[in-house]
Design a protein around this motif. Sequence first.
Motif, PDB file in Angstrom:
ATOM      1  N   THR A 144       0.854  -1.182   0.000  1.00 47.91           N
ATOM      2  CA  THR A 144       0.000   0.000   0.000  1.00 47.91           C
ATOM      3  C   THR A 144       0.888   1.230   0.000  1.00 47.91           C
ATOM      4  N   ASP A 145       0.342   2.347  -0.503  1.00 51.89           N
ATOM      5  CA  ASP A 145       1.032   3.646  -0.461  1.00 51.89           C
ATOM      6  C   ASP A 145       2.456   3.602  -1.037  1.00 51.89           C
ATOM      7  N   PRO A 146       2.634   3.395  -2.343  1.00 51.58           N
ATOM      8  CA  PRO A 146       1.605   3.258  -3.386  1.00 51.58           C
ATOM      9  C   PRO A 146       1.040   1.843  -3.446  1.00 51.58           C
TER      10      PRO A 146
END
Length: 342
Positions: A144-146
Amino acid sequence: MDEDDVRTRPGRGSRPRTRIRPEHADAARAVVVAVDRGRYTCRPETGPGGRPGTARRDTPAGRREGPAGLVAAVRGGSMRRTSVVVGDRVELVGDLSGSTGSLARIVRRDERTSLLRRTADDSDPVERPIVANADLLVIVCALTDPPPRTGLIDRCLVAAYDGGLTPVLCLTKADLADPAPIRASYEPLGLPVVATRPDGDLDPLQTLLRDTTSVFFGHSGVGKSTLVNRLVPDADLAIGVVNAVTGRGRHTSSAAVALALPDGGTVVDTPGIRSFGLGAVQLERVLTAFDDLAAATADCEPGCDHLTAPDCGLDEAVRQGRADPARVASLRRLLAARATPA
């Protein structure tokens, strides 16, 4: 004309007499650890079995010795049309002192055992070599993130199989998202998958990397540099030393650089990427990574793309129970990635 290229006929200017090149029997063997705009930072090989000249030579009086036993070099005349990248094993002549301002010449490059390469885009057939002679391609992907981009992961897998590297999938930020869905998606490929978190140990990854040469590849922001700094505690210092050798002032994140792992092995840190062109990859090279499906593809019609052809041998092999459907699906996903921009 460079002395590496020709011998000249006395009294006839620079007219070439022969294309015979000097043997350079005293050339020192080395490994390229960084490349920066025509300058090559090389680490000479030393120890038993090394060729004459592999030992570090004395620094002339009044000249400051370079850092960490590294040597700056340029390509000799006979090598100007030969690509040289990080990981290449080469032979050097000239000033091997490594002192400030010194330059050696690369006169030979060994045969490569593997080559990670890409193209500018999928329509460009001109390959751009990135790293040579690596054992592993570590595809670094954040959970996640990205968010994870499986299309790029698949394209990196294609490049690994094409170039002769063993792929490893490293999932970062496992403290923020569950790695199970991504892990399950790639298990049919049979590649190692490791998940990391900032407060977790790196033993599973370090075990894979020990005594190998590995290339770390991934998007900007996925935590690749953080991971490299944990594996190589003095990574920033080491990269600064390499830059001091070239003296070119290139930002450290804009070029690949090879770093020694404390427990043995080498990790090549690469800049973050946005895309991965596969214009130079041939279909047959992807298929070689799936030796269990090779017999099934042998039944296909000539020119079968193994994706849309109605009589593809893979479909028949699945119907007859001779091929694992999950493996076929994985192969087709990679073939589709080869033809679809990430």
